[in-house]
Design a protein around this motif. Structure first.
Motif, mmCIF file in Angstrom:
data_model
loop_
_atom_site.group_PDB
_atom_site.id
_atom_site.type_symbol
_atom_site.label_atom_id
_atom_site.label_comp_id
_atom_site.label_asym_id
_atom_site.label_seq_id
_atom_site.Cartn_x
_atom_site.Cartn_y
_atom_site.Cartn_z
ATOM 1 N N ILE A 1 0.842 -1.200 0.000
ATOM 2 C CA ILE A 1 0.000 0.000 0.000
ATOM 3 C C ILE A 1 0.875 1.247 0.000
ATOM 4 C CG2 ILE A 1 -1.651 1.357 1.350
ATOM 5 C CD1 ILE A 1 -2.838 -1.281 2.339
ATOM 6 N N MET A 2 1.927 1.227 0.826
ATOM 7 C CA MET A 2 2.861 2.356 0.880
ATOM 8 C C MET A 2 3.489 2.598 -0.490
ATOM 9 S SD MET A 2 3.311 3.802 3.952
ATOM 10 C CE MET A 2 5.019 4.328 4.005
ATOM 11 N N PHE B 1 -3.496 10.120 2.606
ATOM 12 C CA PHE B 1 -3.806 9.711 3.978
ATOM 13 C C PHE B 1 -3.663 8.202 4.156
ATOM 14 C CE2 PHE B 1 -5.884 13.908 4.032
ATOM 15 C CZ PHE B 1 -5.294 14.401 5.183
ATOM 16 N N GLY B 2 -3.908 7.446 3.092
ATOM 17 C CA GLY B 2 -3.638 6.014 3.145
ATOM 18 C C GLY B 2 -2.156 5.754 3.362
ATOM 19 N N HIS B 3 -1.335 6.560 2.705
ATOM 20 C CA HIS B 3 0.123 6.450 2.839
ATOM 21 C C HIS B 3 0.554 6.789 4.268
ATOM 22 C CE1 HIS B 3 4.038 6.218 0.803
ATOM 23 N NE2 HIS B 3 4.426 7.204 1.599
ATOM 24 N N ILE C 1 2.182 5.064 9.812
ATOM 25 C CA ILE C 1 2.036 5.085 11.271
ATOM 26 C C ILE C 1 1.846 3.662 11.817
ATOM 27 C CG2 ILE C 1 0.543 5.831 13.165
ATOM 28 C CD1 ILE C 1 -0.004 8.381 11.541
ATOM 29 N N LEU C 2 1.027 2.871 11.120
ATOM 30 C CA LEU C 2 0.785 1.491 11.556
ATOM 31 C C LEU C 2 2.066 0.662 11.494
ATOM 32 C CD1 LEU C 2 -2.660 0.785 9.816
ATOM 33 C CD2 LEU C 2 -2.240 1.195 12.254
ATOM 34 N N LEU C 3 2.835 0.850 10.425
ATOM 35 C CA LEU C 3 4.104 0.120 10.300
ATOM 36 C C LEU C 3 5.094 0.560 11.377
ATOM 37 C CD1 LEU C 3 4.593 0.042 6.420
ATOM 38 C CD2 LEU C 3 4.314 -1.937 7.929
ATOM 39 N N MET D 1 10.194 1.283 -3.306
ATOM 40 C CA MET D 1 8.990 0.850 -3.997
ATOM 41 C C MET D 1 9.280 -0.331 -4.920
ATOM 42 S SD MET D 1 6.717 2.942 -6.783
ATOM 43 C CE MET D 1 8.055 2.769 -7.977
ATOM 44 N N PHE D 2 10.352 -0.235 -5.708
ATOM 45 C CA PHE D 2 10.697 -1.324 -6.626
ATOM 46 C C PHE D 2 11.080 -2.581 -5.852
ATOM 47 C CE2 PHE D 2 11.162 2.259 -9.530
ATOM 48 C CZ PHE D 2 10.596 1.741 -10.679
ATOM 49 N N GLN D 3 11.741 -2.389 -4.724
ATOM 50 C CA GLN D 3 12.136 -3.533 -3.908
ATOM 51 C C GLN D 3 10.911 -4.208 -3.298
ATOM 52 O OE1 GLN D 3 14.825 -2.526 -0.766
ATOM 53 N NE2 GLN D 3 15.365 -4.654 -0.332
#
Length: 229
Positions: A17-18, A72-74, A79-81, A186-188
């Motif tokens: 998602i991030m 905001f999803g990001h 924050i959750l991570l 992101m690619f990783q």
């Protein structure tokens, strides 16, 4: 359905998602920068571009809402991570094993929250005309005779104020640092390329982040120096 929810509740799901939401915002930042760089072509060009966006009507608001959801999803996922990582390691290491980690990677969470502050201020200033309402009242007559909001004058007046211009450049530093690490990650995360390509990806990400910094910072710098009036 349950399987899908379990996946996105997992750490790898959150990281995906991030990655996706981050990529959406990177694309927007590039498009936004290219549009704003038309300020170097004069008021006619920039104001006509602003009118074009406004004339999109409902489509513009769909795009804005989509960007806000992605943003905001990001942030929420970050924050959750962060909480998960803290819970997994309640006692900090006596010696930080971050020799190979860049400054950008170690401050991703905090630079993201700082950018949230910038986004709110940026919207209040240039989009809604709340912080500087006097900059939001000017009109411009296009060559075709249409009277539109003078976005060019608003940007000039905004960046002629040293605190605003310096704050904008300051935030661009953090935006670029954030991107320099996020694009490579992101690619990783998505597993698009093999590990052997990561050094090239990292250099490319740094190069793109540098372009974002130069492109966005060139506007307040040029206005402060009187090159753009």
């Amino acid at each position: 359905m349950t399987l899908s929810l379990d996946f996105f509740r997992s750490s790898i799901g959150k990281k995906i998602i991030m990655a996706i939401t981050g990529f959406i915002w990177f694309g927007f930042v590039i498009a936004h920068m290219l549009g704003n760089l038309q300020i170097f072509q004069g008021p006619e060009k920039l104001n006509a571009y602003a009118k074009f966006l406004k004339d999109l009507g409902p489509l513009l608001w769909v795009a804005r809402i989509g960007l806000l959801v992605a943003f905001f999803g990001h942030v929420i996922t970050a924050i959750l991570l962060k909480k998960e990582n803290s819970a997994a390691r309640p006692v900090a290491y006596k010696k930080q094993a971050t020799i190979q980690a860049s400054g950008a990677s170690r401050t991703m969470f905090y630079s993201g929250l700082l950018l949230l502050t910038f986004l709110i201020y940026h919207l209040l200033h240039f989009t809604f005309g709340v912080t500087n309402p006097d900059h939001y009242t000017f009109e411009y007559t296009l060559k075709n005779g249409e009277v539109v909001h003078d976005v060019y004058a608003m940007v000039i007046l905004g960046f002629q104020q040293l605190p605003i211009a310096l704050a904008y450049i300051f935030f661009m530093v953090f935006l670029s640092l954030h991107f320099s690490h996020a694009l490579a990650s992101m690619f990783q995360t998505l597993g698009i390329l093999a590990p052997k390509h990561f050094p090239v990806i990292e250099k490319t990400a740094i190069g793109l982040a540098f372009i974002v910094f130069i492109g966005n910072s060139s506007m307040p710098v040029s206005i402060l120096l009187g090159w753009v009036k």
